[in-house]
Design a protein around this motif. Sequence first.
Motif, PDB file in Angstrom:
ATOM      1  N   VAL A 135      57.261  42.063  11.754  1.00  9.69           N
ATOM      2  CA  VAL A 135      57.883  42.401  10.143  1.00  9.69           C
ATOM      3  C   VAL A 135      58.170  41.406   9.681  1.00  9.69           C
ATOM      4  N   ALA A 136      58.358  41.526   8.160  1.00  8.51           N
ATOM      5  CA  ALA A 136      58.855  40.368   7.514  1.00  8.51           C
ATOM      6  C   ALA A 136      59.773  40.695   6.097  1.00  8.51           C
ATOM      7  N   GLN A 137      60.597  40.104   5.911  1.00  8.28           N
ATOM      8  CA  GLN A 137      61.263  40.419   4.747  1.00  8.28           C
ATOM      9  C   GLN A 137      61.698  39.139   3.956  1.00  8.28           C
ATOM     10  N   ALA A 138      61.914  39.348   2.579  1.00  9.82           N
ATOM     11  CA  ALA A 138      62.234  38.020   1.861  1.00  9.82           C
ATOM     12  C   ALA A 138      62.434  38.388   0.532  1.00  9.82           C
ATOM     13  N   GLY A 139      63.292  37.507  -0.248  1.00 14.06           N
ATOM     14  CA  GLY A 139      63.342  37.807  -1.783  1.00 14.06           C
ATOM     15  C   GLY A 139      63.101  36.192  -2.439  1.00 14.06           C
ATOM     16  N   ASP A 140      63.262  36.166  -3.632  1.00 17.50           N
ATOM     17  CA  ASP A 140      62.989  34.827  -4.378  1.00 17.50           C
ATOM     18  C   ASP A 140      61.591  34.349  -3.894  1.00 17.50           C
ATOM     19  N   TRP A 141      61.603  33.076  -3.628  1.00 17.13           N
ATOM     20  CA  TRP A 141      60.344  32.472  -3.436  1.00 17.13           C
ATOM     21  C   TRP A 141      59.930  33.024  -2.044  1.00 17.13           C
ATOM     22  N   GLY A 142      60.687  33.158  -1.045  1.00 16.94           N
ATOM     23  CA  GLY A 142      59.961  33.851   0.177  1.00 16.94           C
ATOM     24  C   GLY A 142      59.300  35.172  -0.157  1.00 16.94           C
ATOM     25  N   HIS A 143      59.450  35.810  -1.097  1.00 17.30           N
ATOM     26  CA  HIS A 143      58.895  37.008  -1.466  1.00 17.30           C
ATOM     27  C   HIS A 143      57.316  36.823  -1.534  1.00 17.30           C
ATOM     28  N   TRP A 144      56.847  35.344  -2.031  1.00 17.08           N
ATOM     29  CA  TRP A 144      55.444  35.400  -2.029  1.00 17.08           C
ATOM     30  C   TRP A 144      54.613  34.968  -0.873  1.00 17.08           C
ATOM     31  N   VAL A 145      55.857  34.714   0.082  1.00 13.72           N
ATOM     32  CA  VAL A 145      55.314  34.458   1.669  1.00 13.72           C
ATOM     33  C   VAL A 145      55.093  35.777   2.053  1.00 13.72           C
ATOM     34  N   VAL A 146      56.033  36.578   2.108  1.00 13.68           N
ATOM     35  CA  VAL A 146      55.917  37.893   2.565  1.00 13.68           C
ATOM     36  C   VAL A 146      54.733  38.649   2.033  1.00 13.68           C
ATOM     37  N   ARG A 147      54.443  38.499   0.625  1.00 19.16           N
ATOM     38  CA  ARG A 147      53.235  39.164   0.014  1.00 19.16           C
ATOM     39  C   ARG A 147      52.094  38.739   0.572  1.00 19.16           C
ATOM     40  N   GLU A 148      51.730  37.371   0.948  1.00 14.56           N
ATOM     41  CA  GLU A 148      50.595  37.142   1.699  1.00 14.56           C
ATOM     42  C   GLU A 148      50.551  37.538   2.914  1.00 14.56           C
ATOM     43  N   LEU A 149      51.675  37.496   3.913  1.00 14.75           N
ATOM     44  CA  LEU A 149      51.585  38.195   5.044  1.00 14.75           C
ATOM     45  C   LEU A 149      51.166  39.705   5.125  1.00 14.75           C
ATOM     46  N   GLY A 150      51.588  40.229   4.099  1.00 15.35           N
ATOM     47  CA  GLY A 150      51.326  41.686   3.987  1.00 15.35           C
ATOM     48  C   GLY A 150      49.943  42.029   3.298  1.00 15.35           C
ATOM     49  N   SER A 151      49.287  41.007   3.002  1.00 14.31           N
ATOM     50  CA  SER A 151      47.772  41.046   2.442  1.00 14.31           C
ATOM     51  C   SER A 151      46.781  41.776   3.310  1.00 14.31           C
ATOM     52  N   GLY A 152      46.993  41.784   4.498  1.00 20.21           N
ATOM     53  CA  GLY A 152      46.003  42.471   5.258  1.00 20.21           C
ATOM     54  C   GLY A 152      45.322  41.389   6.121  1.00 20.21           C
ATOM     55  N   ARG A 153      45.589  40.295   5.914  1.00 19.63           N
ATOM     56  CA  ARG A 153      44.562  38.940   6.117  1.00 19.63           C
ATOM     57  C   ARG A 153      45.295  38.414   7.506  1.00 19.63           C
ATOM     58  N   TYR A 154      46.606  39.258   7.824  1.00 26.74           N
ATOM     59  CA  TYR A 154      47.219  38.735   9.105  1.00 26.74           C
ATOM     60  C   TYR A 154      47.597  40.055   9.987  1.00 26.74           C
ATOM     61  N   ASP A 155      46.871  40.316  10.754  1.00 31.04           N
ATOM     62  CA  ASP A 155      46.950  41.491  11.738  1.00 31.04           C
ATOM     63  C   ASP A 155      48.201  41.776  12.074  1.00 31.04           C
ATOM     64  N   ALA A 156      48.922  40.736  12.922  1.00 37.53           N
ATOM     65  CA  ALA A 156      50.167  41.031  13.608  1.00 37.53           C
ATOM     66  C   ALA A 156      51.296  41.270  12.605  1.00 37.53           C
ATOM     67  N   CYS A 157      51.219  41.232  11.147  1.00 29.26           N
ATOM     68  CA  CYS A 157      52.190  41.573  10.384  1.00 29.26           C
ATOM     69  C   CYS A 157      52.117  43.074   9.941  1.00 29.26           C
ATOM     70  N   LYS A 158      52.928  44.008  10.368  1.00 28.21           N
ATOM     71  CA  LYS A 158      52.626  45.435  10.376  1.00 28.21           C
ATOM     72  C   LYS A 158      53.541  45.966   8.989  1.00 28.21           C
ATOM     73  N   ALA A 159      54.464  45.336   8.531  1.00 27.00           N
ATOM     74  CA  ALA A 159      55.066  45.733   7.270  1.00 27.00           C
ATOM     75  C   ALA A 159      55.781  44.818   6.658  1.00 27.00           C
ATOM     76  N   VAL A 160      56.186  44.758   5.308  1.00 31.53           N
ATOM     77  CA  VAL A 160      56.962  43.801   4.561  1.00 31.53           C
ATOM     78  C   VAL A 160      57.827  44.519   3.752  1.00 31.53           C
ATOM     79  N   HIS A 161      59.027  43.918   3.411  1.00 30.72           N
ATOM     80  CA  HIS A 161      60.171  44.387   2.707  1.00 30.72           C
ATOM     81  C   HIS A 161      60.404  43.253   1.911  1.00 30.72           C
ATOM     82  N   THR A 162      60.910  43.519   0.502  1.00 29.57           N
ATOM     83  CA  THR A 162      61.129  42.527  -0.393  1.00 29.57           C
ATOM     84  C   THR A 162      62.429  43.031  -1.343  1.00 29.57           C
TER      85      THR A 162
END
Length: 302
Positions: free
Chosen positions: A131-158
């Motif tokens: 799972v991935a968590q971030a704020g500020d510019w990292g928010h855009w990274v976890v948005r992409e990880l949570g897009s469904g294009r990365y099967d290993a990422c199961k949830a994101v928090h921002t």
Amino acid sequence: MSEIKPFDPSVPQDEVDRLFRKLKDTRLPQIPVVPDADDDYGQFLNDFSWPDAQKQISKWYHYTTEIENLKVYFIHEKARPSGSDQPSFDLVVPSLPGSCWSQGAPRGWTLQDTARIYDVLMKRLGYKTYVAQAGDWGHWVVRELGSGRYDACKAVHTNRSTTILLAFMMFIGEEYQELADPNLKTATLENKQFNHDVCTMLPLYFFTPPPIITSMLCYYNNARHEVYTKFNAKEKNLIRVPLGVSTFPYDAFPVPEKGAETTTTNLQFFKEQDHGGHFACMECPKEMVNDIREFFPRFYKP
């Protein structure tokens, strides 16, 4: 496959001496630039101990690896027993390309590209899911990880849904003050821990190999502020894995729940904190940890 290499974050003493020498040699205005501003610029020079900061930094486990011809620097800490029923997680904390000891990315590199190499990093470390968590510019990274294009990422928090040396240090310090909750009085000269944390972070832009400019390329290579809302709402940019959002009243752009819903198909957790600002992990670490512990275990088992 590139190997994971232990990394020593120690800063050579001559670099430390050079920084303090440049600060001492800086010519300051004869009169205060801002009315009623104090002319005491000695916080960093007189009250801050870099050896203490270095000791604090060095207690973590630091590593580097190469992905797509970029050296990626990160901290990797294994979960420690909490002594209670509270969940605990392994932590992988990478620096964005061009920041700290991570190599600067080529022109045109976006935060979506950063998400791609972070997914590689997690798999290289042996995590089949994460799972991935971030704020500020990292928010855009976890948005992409949570897009469904990365099967290993199961949830994101921002916590967010949307000389030159001295001048830069003053700018960063001002940002911490402006975007902090004034009621908590964290961003004040009286708060020694907060000032120590800020003063520890600032020199890393000076000490580490990528110049400060490389860390600012994300402002040029990614969506501009004025189009954030439209960018987030595009079908291909929606977050599709379970999303958790914590919002803080003194953030630059506090997000209402309805606003968060426009950027995802799967909002599962939303909490409006009654205090805190943009740098929530510094101001409200307990609240952030509690929110993460409440949200992630519903969708991810370490």
